[in-house]
Design an enzyme around this catalytic site. Structure first.
Site, PDB file in Angstrom:
ATOM      1  N   MET A  61       0.822  -1.207   0.000  1.00 13.27           N
ATOM      2  CA  MET A  61       0.000   0.000   0.000  1.00 13.27           C
ATOM      3  C   MET A  61       0.856   1.257   0.000  1.00 13.27           C
ATOM      4  O   MET A  61       2.017   1.230   0.376  1.00 13.27           O
ATOM      5  CB  MET A  61      -0.925   0.015   1.204  1.00 13.27           C
ATOM      6  CG  MET A  61      -0.183   0.091   2.529  1.00 13.27           C
ATOM      7  SD  MET A  61      -1.259   0.517   3.912  1.00 13.27           S
ATOM      8  CE  MET A  61      -1.664   2.206   3.511  1.00 13.27           C
ATOM      9  N   CYS A  62       0.232   2.358  -0.425  1.00 12.11           N
ATOM     10  CA  CYS A  62       0.857   3.678  -0.371  1.00 12.11           C
ATOM     11  C   CYS A  62      -0.254   4.701  -0.167  1.00 12.11           C
ATOM     12  O   CYS A  62      -1.284   4.393   0.410  1.00 12.11           O
ATOM     13  CB  CYS A  62       1.678   3.956  -1.624  1.00 12.11           C
ATOM     14  SG  CYS A  62       0.701   4.040  -3.140  1.00 12.11           S
ATOM     15  N   ARG A  63      -0.075   5.910  -0.663  1.00 14.26           N
ATOM     16  CA  ARG A  63      -1.094   6.954  -0.490  1.00 14.26           C
ATOM     17  C   ARG A  63      -2.288   6.711  -1.409  1.00 14.26           C
ATOM     18  O   ARG A  63      -3.434   6.797  -0.983  1.00 14.26           O
ATOM     19  CB  ARG A  63      -0.487   8.327  -0.754  1.00 14.26           C
ATOM     20  CG  ARG A  63      -1.473   9.471  -0.585  1.00 14.26           C
ATOM     21  CD  ARG A  63      -0.762  10.827  -0.683  1.00 14.26           C
ATOM     22  NE  ARG A  63      -1.703  11.912  -0.413  1.00 14.26           N
ATOM     23  CZ  ARG A  63      -2.317  12.610  -1.362  1.00 14.26           C
ATOM     24  NH1 ARG A  63      -2.105  12.336  -2.645  1.00 14.26           N
ATOM     25  NH2 ARG A  63      -3.147  13.577  -1.045  1.00 14.26           N
ATOM     26  N   GLY A  65      -2.056   4.252  -4.395  1.00  9.43           N
ATOM     27  CA  GLY A  65      -1.954   3.000  -5.152  1.00  9.43           C
ATOM     28  C   GLY A  65      -0.913   3.018  -6.248  1.00  9.43           C
ATOM     29  O   GLY A  65      -0.602   1.978  -6.828  1.00  9.43           O
ATOM     30  N   ILE A  90      -4.068   4.644   1.194  1.00  6.73           N
ATOM     31  CA  ILE A  90      -4.541   5.169   2.469  1.00  6.73           C
ATOM     32  C   ILE A  90      -5.683   6.167   2.260  1.00  6.73           C
ATOM     33  O   ILE A  90      -6.549   6.310   3.120  1.00  6.73           O
ATOM     34  CB  ILE A  90      -3.375   5.780   3.287  1.00  6.73           C
ATOM     35  CG1 ILE A  90      -3.745   5.949   4.770  1.00  6.73           C
ATOM     36  CG2 ILE A  90      -2.935   7.123   2.709  1.00  6.73           C
ATOM     37  CD1 ILE A  90      -3.543   4.719   5.581  1.00  6.73           C
TER      38      ILE A  90
END
Length: 104
Positions: A61-63, A65, A90
């Site tokens: 995951m990241c901010r 995708g 997120i």
């Protein structure tokens, strides 16, 4: 590339499933908001690849995708086949699961 929704991830967490959650954002982003994943910033993903399981499902995951998709592309070139990208990152988690979460 396999993908997983934030609701599917929440279900995995709620059901106590055995999987690894990797967060490829930077330290300051992780400190602002996180859902308990192991922090391995994208820039060091190949250097720290030995910390990523090959034996169980891994959600990256990241901010939003995009960075997690880039991380998965790099890791799949190294032979990983057990990775899923968290759709929307997120930001989607905050929007759909935890509206009180601080986002940036």
């Amino acid at each position: 590339m396999q993908e997983i929704t934030v609701q599917e991830l929440k279900d995995k967490i709620d059901n106590g499933e055995d999987f690894q959650l990797i967060d490829v954002r930077e330290d300051f982003e992780y400190e602002t908001s996180n859902i308990g994943g192991q922090l391995i910033p994208l820039g060091g993903i190949l250097i720290e690849a030995d910390k990523i399981s090959k034996d169980k499902p891994v959600v990256v995951m990241c901010r939003s995708g995009k960075r997690s998709a880039a991380a998965i592309a790099q890791l799949e070139q190294r032979g990983y086949t057990n990775l899923s990208n968290l759709q929307g990152g997120i930001l989607a988690w905050a929007a759909e699961i935890d509206p009180d979460m601080q986002v940036y």
